[in-house]
Scaffold this motif. Structure first.
Motif, PDB file in Angstrom:
ATOM      1  N   HIS A  17       0.828  -1.192   0.000  1.00  0.00           N
ATOM      2  CA  HIS A  17       0.000   0.000   0.000  1.00  0.00           C
ATOM      3  C   HIS A  17       0.871   1.253   0.000  1.00  0.00           C
ATOM      4  O   HIS A  17       2.061   1.206   0.320  1.00  0.00           O
ATOM      5  CB  HIS A  17      -0.924   0.010   1.226  1.00  0.00           C
ATOM      6  N   GLU A  18       0.251   2.361  -0.355  1.00  0.00           N
ATOM      7  CA  GLU A  18       0.909   3.659  -0.288  1.00  0.00           C
ATOM      8  C   GLU A  18       0.746   4.240   1.117  1.00  0.00           C
ATOM      9  O   GLU A  18      -0.261   4.006   1.782  1.00  0.00           O
ATOM     10  CB  GLU A  18       0.319   4.614  -1.325  1.00  0.00           C
ATOM     11  N   ALA A  19       1.755   4.981   1.553  1.00  0.00           N
ATOM     12  CA  ALA A  19       1.735   5.491   2.921  1.00  0.00           C
ATOM     13  C   ALA A  19       2.318   6.892   2.971  1.00  0.00           C
ATOM     14  O   ALA A  19       3.133   7.280   2.118  1.00  0.00           O
ATOM     15  CB  ALA A  19       2.523   4.568   3.851  1.00  0.00           C
ATOM     16  N   PRO A  45       6.086  -4.994  -7.077  1.00  0.00           N
ATOM     17  CA  PRO A  45       5.031  -5.717  -7.791  1.00  0.00           C
ATOM     18  C   PRO A  45       3.659  -5.569  -7.149  1.00  0.00           C
ATOM     19  O   PRO A  45       3.509  -5.507  -5.929  1.00  0.00           O
ATOM     20  CB  PRO A  45       5.506  -7.169  -7.741  1.00  0.00           C
ATOM     21  N   LEU A  46       2.655  -5.516  -8.003  1.00  0.00           N
ATOM     22  CA  LEU A  46       1.259  -5.487  -7.581  1.00  0.00           C
ATOM     23  C   LEU A  46       0.729  -6.908  -7.424  1.00  0.00           C
ATOM     24  O   LEU A  46       1.127  -7.820  -8.145  1.00  0.00           O
ATOM     25  CB  LEU A  46       0.406  -4.769  -8.624  1.00  0.00           C
ATOM     26  N   ASN A  77       5.452   7.118  -0.035  1.00  0.00           N
ATOM     27  CA  ASN A  77       5.705   6.190  -1.140  1.00  0.00           C
ATOM     28  C   ASN A  77       4.492   6.217  -2.063  1.00  0.00           C
ATOM     29  O   ASN A  77       3.356   6.276  -1.607  1.00  0.00           O
ATOM     30  CB  ASN A  77       5.996   4.773  -0.642  1.00  0.00           C
ATOM     31  N   ARG A  78       4.752   6.225  -3.363  1.00  0.00           N
ATOM     32  CA  ARG A  78       3.675   6.266  -4.347  1.00  0.00           C
ATOM     33  C   ARG A  78       4.072   5.432  -5.560  1.00  0.00           C
ATOM     34  O   ARG A  78       5.205   5.519  -6.046  1.00  0.00           O
ATOM     35  CB  ARG A  78       3.394   7.711  -4.807  1.00  0.00           C
ATOM     36  N   TRP A  79       3.125   4.623  -6.058  1.00  0.00           N
ATOM     37  CA  TRP A  79       3.335   3.957  -7.329  1.00  0.00           C
ATOM     38  C   TRP A  79       3.292   4.983  -8.457  1.00  0.00           C
ATOM     39  O   TRP A  79       2.466   5.918  -8.431  1.00  0.00           O
ATOM     40  CB  TRP A  79       2.247   2.926  -7.588  1.00  0.00           C
ATOM     41  N   LEU A  80       4.160   4.829  -9.439  1.00  0.00           N
ATOM     42  CA  LEU A  80       3.967   5.561 -10.683  1.00  0.00           C
ATOM     43  C   LEU A  80       2.659   5.088 -11.305  1.00  0.00           C
ATOM     44  O   LEU A  80       2.369   3.891 -11.313  1.00  0.00           O
ATOM     45  CB  LEU A  80       5.109   5.292 -11.674  1.00  0.00           C
ATOM     46  N   ARG A  81       1.895   6.018 -11.849  1.00  0.00           N
ATOM     47  CA  ARG A  81       0.607   5.636 -12.439  1.00  0.00           C
ATOM     48  C   ARG A  81       0.803   5.144 -13.869  1.00  0.00           C
ATOM     49  O   ARG A  81       0.432   5.785 -14.841  1.00  0.00           O
ATOM     50  CB  ARG A  81      -0.352   6.814 -12.379  1.00  0.00           C
ATOM     51  N   ARG A 434       8.798  -0.476   6.466  1.00  0.00           N
ATOM     52  CA  ARG A 434       9.870  -0.998   5.620  1.00  0.00           C
ATOM     53  C   ARG A 434       9.843  -0.330   4.255  1.00  0.00           C
ATOM     54  O   ARG A 434       8.779  -0.169   3.650  1.00  0.00           O
ATOM     55  CB  ARG A 434       9.690  -2.512   5.447  1.00  0.00           C
ATOM     56  N   VAL A 435      11.029   0.058   3.784  1.00  0.00           N
ATOM     57  CA  VAL A 435      11.182   0.505   2.404  1.00  0.00           C
ATOM     58  C   VAL A 435      11.923  -0.617   1.663  1.00  0.00           C
ATOM     59  O   VAL A 435      13.086  -0.897   1.969  1.00  0.00           O
ATOM     60  CB  VAL A 435      11.982   1.814   2.305  1.00  0.00           C
TER      61      VAL A 435
END
Length: 446
Positions: A17-19, A45-46, A77-81, A434-435
């Motif tokens: 998840h994003e945090a 990975p998703l 932290n963010r996923w690239l879209r 954790r990163v």
């Protein structure tokens, strides 16, 4: 290690998840001169774990820690879209052009012409992100980029121009690109190759670009098997490096043979008299016995001396330490530098390939190496160097790196003063989560 179990262990596990964490705890004192954002990018990975996934595959995620006025303001932290991420999250697709087979720009982060860009290999277009890590759009440099881009562009610290070598698995060439300080491509030059290589990086000096055409090349069988990274060690591919004047008007590359090896990351290159000196991390072999990760041989620091008049290269190993992710004081890119930094890697075959037990500082003039150890049960990734000031001497400043602590299953940002490199960190930003170990880190100055 054909089934990639390292993705299920320790600091290699992805997060789900994003945090956002505001005001994370700080031990010690953050230097007031540090105003900016430490960022790192890598695959995350998703969905369900795939044991046969390549180490470089997976939806890109950016992690960042904002530092201002002696305080850690936030971690995000963010996923690239990417299209896959947007589909997974049920969001509208990000704007911008589409090219190639993938938009996973998870290889590196660069700042150029007012943009923060996530970039990747294999024909991927750059993706612009905001200072809050939100995806803005895919970028083709205002329509001036004809194909894909590169995970390892080089920015000339004097002119502000960005240079790159882009590869894709279809054409029999790589593209040498020059992007002006205005953010538009001003040179596109095809460089012929025998078969498409994984030309992950190249080197830049004051007058020359140096290309690495080495035996990791496109493998149709891997592509047919569904690999999103279809490049393997090819004994039928040459091992050579090429030298081209930066402002050449024709692709008249001087090619010179080297012993079979692979180079992900040069440290730096510069000219002296009639020679080009390159310091680089050399892998004897990758993606051969272990096609899913680059961990089958120990990478070490080497010096290659190019004599363009005779067309020869002298290769010399400088260190026995296994290491990767070499960095310098970026103010000295393309010119003589005395110092280099790197991650001290764990012994070959121990499972790690993106992090290790310490940081190295090389004094290339004296042939001396110092080690900053991060402690038992802890691993650190690529570091970034931030100078103490605009007029600081070379490598005088701070080294910043994310460390994973296996005992507590969380990460922290180390700030190491190079004036006391082997001593205790000046400050530690402690995160409550954790990163995952990732690829490249970047410092984005405020």
């Amino acid at each position: 290690m054909g089934d990639a179990p390292y993705m299920q262990a320790g600091g290699y596990r992805p997060v789900s998840h994003e945090a956002t964490v505001f005001e994370p705890d700080v031990v010690g004192q953050l230097p007031p001169e540090l105003n900016g954002t430490f960022t790192r990018i890598g695959p995350n990975p998703l969905g369900a774990f795939d044991a046969h996934r390549h180490a470089f595959e997976g939806a890109p995620m950016v992690h960042a820690i904002r530092i201002q006025d002696g305080r850690a303001q936030w971690y995000r932290n963010r996923w690239l879209r990417t299209d896959r991420v947007c589909a997974h999250l049920g969001e509208l697709a990000a704007p911008g052009p589409r090219r190639g087979l993938s938009d996973d720009a998870g290889g590196n982060l660069v700042q150029h012409a007012g943009r923060i860009l996530a970039v990747g290999d294999g024909g991927v277009l750059p993706v612009q992100i905001g200072t809050d890590l939100a995806t803005v759009a895919r970028v083709d440099f205002d329509g001036t980029l004809a194909g894909g881009f590169s995970a390892h562009p080089e920015i000339d610290p004097l002119t502000g121009e960005m240079f790159a070598v882009a590869y894709y698995h279809e054409p029999p060439y790589v593209l040498y690109l020059v992007i002006g300080a205005d953010g538009q491509v001003r040179k596109t030059m095809p460089i012929a190759v025998k078969r498409p290589p994984m030309m992950h990086a190249f080197s830049l000096t004051e007058r020359y670009a140096v290309f690495y055409d080495l035996p990791v090349a496109y493998d149709p069988a891997a592509a047919a098997g569904g690999s999103r990274v279809p490049y393997r060690w090819r004994t039928d591919h040459e091992s050579r490096i090429g030298v081209l004047p930066r402002e050449a008007t024709a692709p008249d590359v001087l090619w010179m043979d080297v012993d079979p090896c692979y180079v992900f990351h040069p440290l730096n290159a510069y000219e002296t008299a009639n020679r080009i000196i390159i310091h680089l991390v050399r892998h004897p072999r990758v993606f051969d016995r272990e096609p899913l990760r680059p961990g089958e041989t120990a990478p070490t620091l080497w010096r290659w001396t190019i004599d363009a008049r005779s067309g020869t290269v002298v290769e010399r190993q400088l260190e026995e330490h296994a290491e990767e992710f070499p960095r310098i004081d970026d103010r000295f890119k393309g010119s003589y530098n005395r110092y280099g930094f790197a991650v001290a890697m764990s012994p070959c075959g121990s499972g790690g390939y993106l992090a290790g037990p310490g940081l190295l500082r090389h004094d290339l003039a004296l042939g001396r190496t110092d080690i900053h150890e991060v402690g038992p049960g802890r691993e650190t990734g690529e570091a970034v160097f931030v100078p103490r000031g605009h007029d600081a001497t070379e490598a005088d400043g701070w080294l910043l790196s994310l460390v994973y602590d296996a005992r507590e299953d969380r990460s922290e940002l180390l700030v190491v003063d190079t004036a006391d490199f082997t001593g205790e960190p000046t400050a530690v930003v402690r995160l409550p989560l954790r990163v995952p170990h990732g690829l490249h880190a970047t410092w984005i100055a405020a």
